[in-house]
Design a protein around this motif. Structure first.
Motif, PDB file in Angstrom:
ATOM      1  N   LEU A   1       1.013  -1.264  -0.063  1.00 45.11           N
ATOM      2  CA  LEU A   1      -0.085  -0.019  -0.105  1.00 45.11           C
ATOM      3  C   LEU A   1       0.764   1.188   0.091  1.00 45.11           C
ATOM      4  O   LEU A   1       0.702   2.312  -0.994  1.00 45.11           O
ATOM      5  CB  LEU A   1      -0.857  -0.228   1.172  1.00 45.11           C
ATOM      6  N   LEU A   2       1.873   1.321   0.994  1.00 46.62           N
ATOM      7  CA  LEU A   2       2.518   2.198   0.921  1.00 46.62           C
ATOM      8  C   LEU A   2       3.323   2.342  -0.402  1.00 46.62           C
ATOM      9  O   LEU A   2       3.546   4.175  -0.385  1.00 46.62           O
ATOM     10  CB  LEU A   2       3.953   2.116   1.848  1.00 46.62           C
ATOM     11  N   GLY A   3       3.687   1.693  -1.015  1.00 46.43           N
ATOM     12  CA  GLY A   3       4.527   1.502  -2.267  1.00 46.43           C
ATOM     13  C   GLY A   3       3.999   1.882  -3.903  1.00 46.43           C
ATOM     14  O   GLY A   3       3.816   2.822  -5.178  1.00 46.43           O
ATOM     15  N   ARG A   4       1.903   2.097  -3.298  1.00 47.99           N
ATOM     16  CA  ARG A   4       1.155   2.362  -4.128  1.00 47.99           C
ATOM     17  C   ARG A   4       1.004   3.963  -3.947  1.00 47.99           C
ATOM     18  O   ARG A   4      -0.637   4.391  -4.379  1.00 47.99           O
ATOM     19  CB  ARG A   4       0.046   1.262  -4.184  1.00 47.99           C
ATOM     20  N   GLY A   5       1.328   4.808  -3.534  1.00 49.48           N
ATOM     21  CA  GLY A   5       0.806   6.485  -2.991  1.00 49.48           C
ATOM     22  C   GLY A   5       0.425   6.073  -1.533  1.00 49.48           C
ATOM     23  O   GLY A   5      -0.002   6.910  -1.565  1.00 49.48           O
ATOM     24  N   VAL A   6      -0.279   5.171  -0.462  1.00 41.94           N
ATOM     25  CA  VAL A   6      -0.875   5.540   0.945  1.00 41.94           C
ATOM     26  C   VAL A   6       0.182   6.053   1.125  1.00 41.94           C
ATOM     27  O   VAL A   6       0.872   5.745   1.515  1.00 41.94           O
ATOM     28  CB  VAL A   6      -1.388   4.237   1.153  1.00 41.94           C
ATOM     29  N   ARG A   7      -0.664   7.425   2.498  1.00 41.54           N
ATOM     30  CA  ARG A   7      -0.274   7.599   3.094  1.00 41.54           C
ATOM     31  C   ARG A   7       0.019   7.219   4.701  1.00 41.54           C
ATOM     32  O   ARG A   7       1.083   7.248   5.720  1.00 41.54           O
ATOM     33  CB  ARG A   7      -0.370   9.028   3.439  1.00 41.54           C
ATOM     34  N   THR A   8      -1.118   6.993   4.236  1.00 40.19           N
ATOM     35  CA  THR A   8      -1.569   6.694   6.079  1.00 40.19           C
ATOM     36  C   THR A   8      -2.256   5.047   6.498  1.00 40.19           C
ATOM     37  O   THR A   8      -3.483   4.953   5.195  1.00 40.19           O
ATOM     38  CB  THR A   8      -2.253   7.937   7.074  1.00 40.19           C
ATOM     39  N   VAL A   9      -2.104   4.017   6.529  1.00 37.83           N
ATOM     40  CA  VAL A   9      -2.154   2.835   7.225  1.00 37.83           C
ATOM     41  C   VAL A   9      -3.142   2.503   8.601  1.00 37.83           C
ATOM     42  O   VAL A   9      -2.626   2.902   9.939  1.00 37.83           O
ATOM     43  CB  VAL A   9      -1.058   1.814   6.873  1.00 37.83           C
ATOM     44  N   VAL A  10      -3.772   2.236   8.776  1.00 34.90           N
ATOM     45  CA  VAL A  10      -4.504   2.347   9.579  1.00 34.90           C
ATOM     46  C   VAL A  10      -4.895   0.608   9.832  1.00 34.90           C
ATOM     47  O   VAL A  10      -5.595   0.327   9.084  1.00 34.90           O
ATOM     48  CB  VAL A  10      -6.576   2.920   9.817  1.00 34.90           C
TER      49      VAL A  10
END
Length: 214
Positions: free
Chosen positions: A168-177
């Motif tokens: 997810l972070l590699g695809r542009g997500v900035r915050t994971v919850v």
């Protein structure tokens, strides 16, 4: 084997996971000036529009399909597992109907549902699921993972969580919850780089990981 909280998280072990191997993200598409706001929000998450296959050291993340329902009914069939994730075990027909809805995607154009099943490569069988609900124009994702009772205690939750968050972070997500009950072991969330916050929602602690600024 009794279901353990270490292998479930976010309403839906000890081995470090190798990085997921994923296809390259598509280049971003610039929204036209007069596009509907809801449609523009969807454009920003083009790289996350549909779950793509990926793999870690021992697991393959296969995009959820309706055909997975029969095998997943067995994987998720332990009633003790549902003391952590809620509800009750679903039979193949009920799970198939649920998967039809999930595969069709969110009716809200500003929300993207991403669902994978976890295939254990050495045994070529399904052992659990991971999921992400992407909002905020592709900037925020709430994640969850579930490992079937017979495969718990082998580090699969940690491996799946690390891989999912990295994808997810590699695809542009900035915050994971993720939301984790305080009575649950949160080793998988911690291994994925999430840290607990002071926020509690419906009795569950909110864990977060934010991408570095810039």
């Amino acid at each position: 084997m009794t279901a353990t909280a270490a292998s479930v998280a976010a309403r839906p072990a000890a081995l470090p996971a190798a990085p997921l191997t994923v296809p390259p993200a598509a280049p971003p598409t610039a929204p036209p000036e007069h596009r509907d706001p809801a449609e523009s929000a969807r454009v920003t998450v083009t790289a996350l529009e549909r779950p793509q296959p990926a793999r870690s050291a021992r697991l393959v993340l296969e995009p959820l399909a309706v055909r997975h329902a029969e095998e997943m009914a067995e994987v998720l069939g332990d009633p003790a597992l549902h003391s952590f994730i809620g509800g009750a075990p679903l039979g193949p027909a009920e799970l198939r109907a649920r998967y039809v809805r999930l595969v069709a995607g969110s009716p809200d154009p500003s929300v993207v549902w991403l669902n994978w099943v976890l295939r254990l490569r050495p045994e070529d069988r399904l052992v659990g699921t991971v999921q992400a609900t992407v909002t905020d124009g592709g900037r925020t994702a709430e994640v969850a993972w579930v490992i079937g009772t017979p495969w718990q205690g082998r580090g699969f939750a940690r491996e799946a969580a690390e891989g999912l968050v990295g994808l997810l972070l590699g695809r542009g997500v900035r915050t994971v919850v993720a939301h984790v009950h305080p009575d649950h072991t949160a080793s998988a969330a911690g291994a994925a780089g999430l840290t607990p916050t002071d926020l509690v929602e419906d009795g569950e602690t909110r864990w977060e990981r934010r991408a570095p600024a810039g």
